[in-house]
Design a protein around this motif. Structure first.
Motif, PDB file in Angstrom:
ATOM      1  N   THR A  81       0.821  -1.215   0.000  1.00 54.50           N
ATOM      2  CA  THR A  81       0.000   0.000   0.000  1.00 54.50           C
ATOM      3  C   THR A  81       0.849   1.255   0.000  1.00 54.50           C
ATOM      4  O   THR A  81       0.330   2.356  -0.102  1.00 54.50           O
ATOM      5  CB  THR A  81      -0.909   0.039   1.242  1.00 54.50           C
ATOM      6  OG1 THR A  81      -0.077   0.022   2.395  1.00 54.50           O
ATOM      7  CG2 THR A  81      -1.863  -1.139   1.263  1.00 54.50           C
ATOM      8  N   SER A 117      -0.484  -3.626  -5.790  1.00 52.09           N
ATOM      9  CA  SER A 117      -0.336  -2.323  -5.127  1.00 52.09           C
ATOM     10  C   SER A 117      -1.677  -1.621  -5.066  1.00 52.09           C
ATOM     11  O   SER A 117      -2.385  -1.567  -6.066  1.00 52.09           O
ATOM     12  CB  SER A 117       0.616  -1.426  -5.917  1.00 52.09           C
ATOM     13  OG  SER A 117       1.894  -1.975  -5.949  1.00 52.09           O
ATOM     14  N   CYS A 118      -2.000  -1.068  -3.912  1.00 53.17           N
ATOM     15  CA  CYS A 118      -3.289  -0.380  -3.760  1.00 53.17           C
ATOM     16  C   CYS A 118      -3.066   1.077  -3.408  1.00 53.17           C
ATOM     17  O   CYS A 118      -2.195   1.399  -2.612  1.00 53.17           O
ATOM     18  CB  CYS A 118      -4.101  -1.026  -2.651  1.00 53.17           C
ATOM     19  SG  CYS A 118      -4.533  -2.712  -3.044  1.00 53.17           S
ATOM     20  N   SER A 119      -3.879   1.953  -4.001  1.00 55.55           N
ATOM     21  CA  SER A 119      -3.640   3.378  -3.809  1.00 55.55           C
ATOM     22  C   SER A 119      -4.590   4.026  -2.813  1.00 55.55           C
ATOM     23  O   SER A 119      -4.438   5.191  -2.517  1.00 55.55           O
ATOM     24  CB  SER A 119      -3.744   4.090  -5.151  1.00 55.55           C
ATOM     25  OG  SER A 119      -5.040   3.855  -5.668  1.00 55.55           O
ATOM     26  N   GLN A 123      -9.650   1.031  -2.585  1.00 59.35           N
ATOM     27  CA  GLN A 123      -9.100   0.111  -3.574  1.00 59.35           C
ATOM     28  C   GLN A 123      -8.567  -1.137  -2.889  1.00 59.35           C
ATOM     29  O   GLN A 123      -8.622  -2.230  -3.442  1.00 59.35           O
ATOM     30  CB  GLN A 123      -7.992   0.775  -4.399  1.00 59.35           C
ATOM     31  CG  GLN A 123      -7.728  -0.023  -5.667  1.00 59.35           C
ATOM     32  CD  GLN A 123      -6.562   0.481  -6.470  1.00 59.35           C
ATOM     33  OE1 GLN A 123      -5.532   0.852  -5.933  1.00 59.35           O
ATOM     34  NE2 GLN A 123      -6.713   0.452  -7.774  1.00 59.35           N
TER      35      GLN A 123
END
Lengths: 276, 342
Positions: A81, A117-119, A123
């Motif tokens: 993250t 990958s999370c923004s 998400q």
């Protein structure tokens, strides 16, 4: 309703059959022998530069290196993250640990690693929902690493305005769903949380019924939502040693929360990664 | 990853369900869902679809299909480690800083895909080092540079001096100057705006007149963040985290090297120097270098500095090198070294 059972059934069976013991993952990290077991939720907590991410690389290496080379040969899912994950560092660690660090071998090991990958916390939530299928399709995917769970803390707090419920809503949903994933798919979850705040002088708030001795000397102030606090089974505190005389630069204090067992260990970080 | 940010520029929290958002999502369905309190993508995906099917009299299968498509559209897609490694091997570059000793400290130079922080007290040479980096990347690598100046410390004449010391060819000097874009930013929103503009430019890059950009320098981050902290704490911190996110995603998605400068502070008069902006910021950069004036150098005009490694993903911390931020240390720039399995 019937179709639902048919859908889950074979997936669960495959998982139970494919489940291997992970108690040799990293015994030094745990106060109790035979840990971790499937269903455990382990929190890595510490300030910046205390070795949490290095420890995650160490765990990844332990998992993806094949049994023939001394590893566990299982698949790992890494949720990033912070955009912090350093692939080149992981490759260096693998090269140093494999007897033959050839490109082929490295790629084979890396093939057991999944990264996402999370923004934002939203998400992250949606991604966790969509990962459910991946866990069904890969029964040997039993380790879930999350770096870090606190990445969205300030943004969520600001978006939630005055309401604590709104501020914590996304993380609470994430925590609840993570618990569901861990239980249903027999996973082991390691999640890092950053020490974002200084411990207040008189912390009347305590989310645990007993004041464990570690809480007084580590800089720990719980700030993430209760749903998360309650699902953690082990909490590992990371700190850096300041005295230069000590060759082992980092310390972990590992607590088994339900059994109230604590152990303290030291480690150093070399080119090949974490060494206890 | 790039196309996703262009198409879905609205944060996913705000995406309201509407007809045509995805195949299978009809206007009738939307109305029925809305009547039962389901308005956004998140509401839909978090709901128990069996329950929804019953309450809204909709087909369970249809709902499951829509859910699958929505998740595919709005969630992040997992990549396989081996594929990612292949991609990184070809896209990661190490950019020389213009100072061989600093390059040595950084394990060959500034890595693309990462945020590097230069911290130091006022006068420690942060801006000078940034100018040197800009010159090195622009002249030596012929790559474009974005320099965000929030302190007013950027001086074109000093930059020109550095370029002149590296090459005598006036045309080359001019070209190098033209590849460095300077934007004066005095407020966080100006910084975010400049970064958004950069993102748009890079996303649309097919045959771009601006050329390949590899470096973003922000001198300094503390100047735009300090005014936000204190007061309504969490809002300022949220903006700071939003900025850090923007810097990191730009670095990752477009393989840029991002350099930020920061002030220093200490816990007590004898404590160690640490970066300003607090704990939350301290997690953001992958690499951190401390710039200090050498001890005992009280003479005015000395250009000697000590640079030490305070944080690094690949080197042990604590190593120190000497720098000369005057003209002396600006030597021949070395070529880009693509990484091939470190």
């Amino acid at each position: 309703v019937c179709s639902l059972f048919v859908r889950v059934g074979p997936c669960l069976l495959a998982r139970l059959e494919g489940r291997s013991s992970l108690k040799n993952l990293e015994p030094y990290l745990f106060a109790e022998e035979g840990s971790p077991v499937h269903g455990d939720v382990i929190e890595f907590h510490g300030t910046e530069g205390t070795g949490k991410t290095e420890m995650l690389y160490h765990l990844i290496a332990r998992c993806v290196i094949p049994k023939a080379e001394g590893g566990l040969g299982v698949e790992v899912m890494f949720v990033d993250t912070d955009y912090h994950f350093d692939m080149l560092r992981l490759v260096t660690i693998l090269e140093n640990r494999l007897a033959q660090g050839t490109e082929e071998m490295i790629k084979q090991c890396l093939g057991r690693l999944f990264l996402v990958s999370c923004s934002s916390s939203t998400q992250l939530l949606l991604t966790l929902y969509s990962l459910e299928n991946l866990f069904c399709a890969h029964p040997s995917l039993c380790v879930l690493l999350l770096d870090s769970l606190s990445a969205f803390y300030w943004i969520d707090r600001s978006n939630g305005g005055e309401s604590l419920t709104l501020q914590e809503m996304n993380l609470k949903k994430c925590a609840n769903f993570l618990e569901k994933l861990v239980t249903q798919h027999h996973l082991i979850l390691f999640a890092t949380t950053q020490t974002l705040m200084q411990k207040s002088a008189n912390s009347a708030e305590s989310f645990l019924p007993l004041k464990l001795p570690h809480e007084t000397d580590t800089d720990y102030r719980p700030y993430l939502c209760k749903s998360w606090q309650q699902m953690v089974t082990h909490r590992v505190f990371f700190s850096k040693q300041c005295n230069s005389g000590n060759s082992k630069g980092f310390t972990v204090v590992s607590c088994h929360l339900k059994r109230n067992q604590i152990v303290k260990r030291s480690f150093s970080v070399a080119e090949c990664g974490v060494q206890f | 990853m790039v196309w996703r940010s262009v198409l879905f520029s609205l944060p996913v929290e705000m995406v309201v369900l509407r007809a045509g958002l995805c195949p299978g999502l009809t206007e009738d369905m939307i109305q029925l869902l809305r009547a039962n309190g389901i308005r956004t993508v998140v509401d839909f995906v978090s709901s128990d679809l069996e329950d929804v099917a019953q309450k809204c009299s909709l087909s369970y299968k249809a709902l499951v299909a829509v859910r699958r498509v929505l998740l595919a559209q709005f969630s992040a897609f997992p990549a396989n480690g081996a594929d990612l490694y292949e991609e990184l091997k070809s896209s990661t570059a190490i950019l020389p800083t213009g100072s061989p000793s600093l390059d040595q400290l950084l394990d060959s130079g500034l890595y693309t895909g990462e945020v590097t922080e230069l911290m130091g007290a006022p006068g420690s040479g942060k801006t000078q080092v940034c100018l040197g980096i800009a010159a090195s990347v622009s002249l030596g690598l012929k790559q474009h540079v974005l320099f965000l100046d929030s302190t007013g410390g950027f001086t074109a004449s000093r930059l020109y001096q550095i370029l002149q010391a590296q090459t005598e060819d006036e045309e080359e000097q001019l070209e190098a100057l033209q590849r460095i874009q300077v934007v004066r930013v005095f407020h966080i929103y100006e910084v975010l705006s400049a970064l958004q503009e950069l993102r748009d430019r890079l996303s649309q890059q097919v045959l771009s007149s601006t050329g390949p950009l590899k470096m973003v320098l922000l001198d300094s981050v503390s100047a735009v963040i300090y005014p936000l902290l204190g007061g309504r704490q969490s809002e300022g911190l949220a903006l700071m985290m939003q900025l850090s996110r923007e810097l990191k995603t730009l670095a990752r998605e477009f393989s840029l090297a991002v350099v930020v400068t920061n002030q220093v502070t200490r816990d007590s008069s004898t404590g160690p120097l640490k970066p300003a902006l607090g704990r939350s910021w301290s997690f953001v950069p992958s690499t951190r270098v401390l710039l200090e004036s050498k001890e005992g150098s009280w003479e005015k005009g000395t250009s000697h500095r000590a640079a030490s490694l305070a944080k690094s993903p690949r080197q042990p911390t604590g190593i120190q090198v000497q720098l000369d931020i005057g003209n002396g240390d600006v030597l021949e720039p070395s070529l880009v070294t693509p990484t091939q399995g470190l």
